[in-house]
Design an enzyme around this catalytic site. Structure first.
Site, PDB file in Angstrom:
ATOM      1  N   ASP A 190       0.846  -1.251   0.047  1.00  0.00           N
ATOM      2  CA  ASP A 190      -0.127   0.161  -0.115  1.00  0.00           C
ATOM      3  C   ASP A 190       0.700   1.325   0.059  1.00  0.00           C
ATOM      4  O   ASP A 190       0.720   2.355   0.790  1.00  0.00           O
ATOM      5  CB  ASP A 190      -0.971  -0.088   1.613  1.00  0.00           C
ATOM      6  CG  ASP A 190      -2.129   0.506   1.033  1.00  0.00           C
ATOM      7  OD1 ASP A 190      -1.864   1.778  -0.240  1.00  0.00           O
ATOM      8  OD2 ASP A 190      -2.590   1.093   1.909  1.00  0.00           O
ATOM      9  N   ARG A 237      -0.155   9.188   0.479  1.00  0.00           N
ATOM     10  CA  ARG A 237      -0.379   8.966   1.602  1.00  0.00           C
ATOM     11  C   ARG A 237      -0.700   8.963   3.445  1.00  0.00           C
ATOM     12  O   ARG A 237      -0.519   8.508   3.794  1.00  0.00           O
ATOM     13  CB  ARG A 237      -2.285   8.757   1.484  1.00  0.00           C
ATOM     14  CG  ARG A 237      -2.532   7.345   1.029  1.00  0.00           C
ATOM     15  CD  ARG A 237      -3.491   7.037   0.920  1.00  0.00           C
ATOM     16  NE  ARG A 237      -4.063   6.035   0.055  1.00  0.00           N
ATOM     17  CZ  ARG A 237      -3.828   5.483  -0.634  1.00  0.00           C
ATOM     18  NH1 ARG A 237      -3.746   6.323  -1.685  1.00  0.00           N
ATOM     19  NH2 ARG A 237      -3.401   4.320  -1.133  1.00  0.00           N
ATOM     20  N   ASN A 238       0.615   7.057   2.648  1.00  0.00           N
ATOM     21  CA  ASN A 238       1.751   6.235   3.282  1.00  0.00           C
ATOM     22  C   ASN A 238       2.831   6.612   4.162  1.00  0.00           C
ATOM     23  O   ASN A 238       3.465   5.614   4.155  1.00  0.00           O
ATOM     24  CB  ASN A 238       1.021   4.864   3.286  1.00  0.00           C
ATOM     25  CG  ASN A 238      -0.390   4.474   3.663  1.00  0.00           C
ATOM     26  OD1 ASN A 238      -1.458   5.565   3.910  1.00  0.00           O
ATOM     27  ND2 ASN A 238      -1.228   3.877   2.574  1.00  0.00           N
ATOM     28  N   ASP A 274       2.545   2.897   7.822  1.00  0.00           N
ATOM     29  CA  ASP A 274       1.016   1.745   7.622  1.00  0.00           C
ATOM     30  C   ASP A 274       1.372   0.584   7.023  1.00  0.00           C
ATOM     31  O   ASP A 274       1.445   0.671   6.178  1.00  0.00           O
ATOM     32  CB  ASP A 274      -0.071   2.793   6.324  1.00  0.00           C
ATOM     33  CG  ASP A 274      -1.085   3.314   7.165  1.00  0.00           C
ATOM     34  OD1 ASP A 274      -1.397   3.006   8.708  1.00  0.00           O
ATOM     35  OD2 ASP A 274      -1.229   4.317   6.944  1.00  0.00           O
TER      36      ASP A 274
HETATM   37  P1  AMP Z   1      -3.376   6.476   9.071  1.00  0.00           P
HETATM   38  O1  AMP Z   1      -4.145   5.769   9.924  1.00  0.00           O
HETATM   39  O2  AMP Z   1      -1.539   5.727   9.670  1.00  0.00           O
HETATM   40  O3  AMP Z   1      -3.386   6.630   7.347  1.00  0.00           O
HETATM   41  O4  AMP Z   1      -2.719   7.706  10.047  1.00  0.00           O
HETATM   42  C1  AMP Z   1      -4.032   8.798   9.494  1.00  0.00           C
HETATM   43  C2  AMP Z   1      -3.277  10.060   9.476  1.00  0.00           C
HETATM   44  O5  AMP Z   1      -2.982  10.034  11.059  1.00  0.00           O
HETATM   45  C3  AMP Z   1      -2.093  10.412   8.394  1.00  0.00           C
HETATM   46  O6  AMP Z   1      -2.416  10.908   7.421  1.00  0.00           O
HETATM   47  C4  AMP Z   1      -1.627  11.564   9.837  1.00  0.00           C
HETATM   48  O7  AMP Z   1      -1.893  13.170   9.259  1.00  0.00           O
HETATM   49  C5  AMP Z   1      -1.864  11.501  11.101  1.00  0.00           C
HETATM   50  N1  AMP Z   1      -0.656  10.681  11.573  1.00  0.00           N
HETATM   51  C6  AMP Z   1      -0.315   8.834  11.106  1.00  0.00           C
HETATM   52  N2  AMP Z   1       0.730   8.373  12.042  1.00  0.00           N
HETATM   53  C7  AMP Z   1       1.429   9.338  12.246  1.00  0.00           C
HETATM   54  C8  AMP Z   1       2.847   9.915  13.107  1.00  0.00           C
HETATM   55  N3  AMP Z   1       2.977   8.756  13.506  1.00  0.00           N
HETATM   56  N4  AMP Z   1       3.206  10.939  13.290  1.00  0.00           N
HETATM   57  C9  AMP Z   1       2.376  12.299  13.426  1.00  0.00           C
HETATM   58  N5  AMP Z   1       1.169  11.777  12.502  1.00  0.00           N
HETATM   59  C10 AMP Z   1       0.793  11.054  12.148  1.00  0.00           C
END
Ligand code: AMP
Length: 451
Positions: free
Chosen positions: A314, A318-319, A332
């Protein structure tokens, strides 16, 4: 019987099991939960030289620390290892033999489909309690109601509350390992009391992402409340325990709560997702050197995954997340599996997935990640545009299968576009490896072809 003591090589990661104030100036004081890296041995095999996360060095007693290991049994880790699915009353009774008061399991009810049965061994007999499912809640006595089986089991573990005994020991389903035990054993379980959740920073598909504070360090926390989803994320977390690279978002630890919530704690990436970063700053702020750096960062992470036989599945802007000091890191790992396993096609991000992986009986491979990496490069050089602009989603795959490739984004250096096109080679065997891609990118950097 003598035991052979293995010596931990430099670079081994450990976690302090106890507090250790230190007795001499050379000692490194420890607080339970501190993460340390071994930097060398001492003359005494019971002591190591180590460094903590703030760079302080000193000697530590070996028996005060636990080695941190990758969790290998990801697929077998269960948040509900006592859940045995559809088995009969007789099978449950055989499983709870020999009798042991408090030994229990949960099965699906055979007489009342949709309900569950809690089977508990007590004074030489097995009692079967029907768990009814009513208005989205579970209950045994229709007085206490629970959101899920984990909460129910937690409740009756603390107190018999009308049952013949409190639940003392789970009868584990064959082939499963209790997730909580495994994360503790391998040194990845964090202490919930030391984690402060501060504010929501993102919404994932399955739960909130919060910024938090763990023992004074700013962290990101994925909070997963729903039990079934939490189960899927246990696998994600176990993959992350095996990975360590400066361009992969680093797992700091995991908290498994008995009532079914799961917290995945990772390093905090101050500048958020790469796609948002590119869109919000745009080409007036981000220069060609920075775009190429991001491309190289991701490529290096992928080269590491390639070398370790892991497929991301994936990979997309975005990841990828951006740190305070502008380093891009791949995140991710939800779909990451050891190379060559297959998965369900329904949920695939079509525009990022290689054609062979989209076809029937698809097999993902590092080479399909290379395809996605080409799309990610296009995203980077178009400052976060959605790929295949102006082509309806249903037409993307047929056109790609016939050899269609996106044009170069405006202002994209030809050398970089050339790499994108190589990634989109239909013949899997002709696609470059990440190792070769890293060389090509390095070459562009050295010859300043990005200018
Ligand atoms: P995810 O569920 O991993 O797709 O995360 C959703 C959103 O949360 C991402 O698009 C980021 O904006 C934020 N996010 C996720 N992980 C982190 C991280 N380690 N540090 C800062 N922001 C994060």
């Amino acid at each position: 019987m003598s035991t052979v003591q293995t010596i931990w090589p430099p670079g081994t990661e450990c976690v302090a099991r106890y507090n250790f104030p230190g007795t001499t100036d050379q000692d490194l004081p420890l607080c339970k939960g501190d993460v340390l890296t071994i930097i060398g041995v001492t003359k005494d095999p019971n002591w190591y030289k180590a460094k903590n996360t703030v760079g302080r060095e000193g000697t530590i007693p070996a028996n005060y620390v636990q080695k941190r290991e990758g969790v290998k049994s990801g697929g077998k880790l269960s948040l509900m290892p006592w859940f045995h699915g559809k088995i009969t009353r007789e099978q449950a009774e055989r499983l709870l033999y020999p009798p042991e008061t408090g030994l229990f399991l949960v099965r699906e009810s055979t007489n009342f489909p949709g309900d569950y049965t809690l089977c508990v061994s007590c004074d030489g007999k097995v009692e079967h309690y029907r768990i009814v499912y009513q208005n989205c809640k579970l209950s045994i006595d229709e007085e206490e109601f629970f959101e899920n089986l984990m909460q129910l089991v937690e409740h009756y573990t603390k107190d018999a509350d009308g049952l013949c005994t409190r639940l003392i020991k789970p009868k584990l389903m064959e082939g499963t390992v209790a997730a909580q035990d495994e994360f503790s054993r391998s040194g990845w379980a964090l202490n919930r009391k030391e984690l402060k959740l501060l504010q929501a920073i993102g919404k994932g598909e399955f739960g909130d992402v919060m910024v938090g504070d763990y023992r004074g360090t700013k962290v990101a926390v994925k909070c997963i409340k729903h039990d079934a989803t939490a189960q899927a994320f246990v696998a994600e977390a176990s993959v992350m325990t095996q990975m360590r690279h400066n361009n992969l978002v680093q797992l700091l630890g995991v908290i498994v709560e008995e009532k079914g919530s799961l917290y995945i704690v990772t390093e905090y990436m101050a500048k958020g997702s790469l796609v948002d970063y590119l869109r919000s700053r745009g080409r007036t702020i981000i220069g060609g050197d920075c775009l190429l750096k991001f491309s190289m960062n991701v490529c290096e992470a992928m080269e590491y995954l390639e070398a370790n036989n892991f497929v991301h599945r994936d990979l997309a802007a975005r990841n990828v997340l951006v740190s305070e000091d502008n380093i891009a890191k791949v995140s991710d790992f939800g779909l990451t599996k050891e190379a060559s396993s297959t998965q369900d096609t329904a949920k695939l991000p079509v525009k990022w997935t290689a054609p062979e992986a989209l076809r029937e009986k698809q097999t993902f491979s590092t080479k399909s990640d290379v395809w996605s990496y080409g799309i990610l490069l296009w995203e980077i050089y178009s400052f976060g545009r959605v790929p295949y602009p102006r082509i309806p989603l249903k037409d993307v795959v047929p056109r790609v299968e016939k050899g269609y490739k996106m044009d170069a984004p405006d202002g994209c250096p030809p050398a970089v576009y050339n790499i994108m096109k190589q990634c989109w080679t239909l013949d899997v065997n002709m696609r470059p490896t990440f190792n070769a891609l890293r060389d090509s990118l390095q070459d562009i950097w050295t010859k300043e072809l990005y200018l």
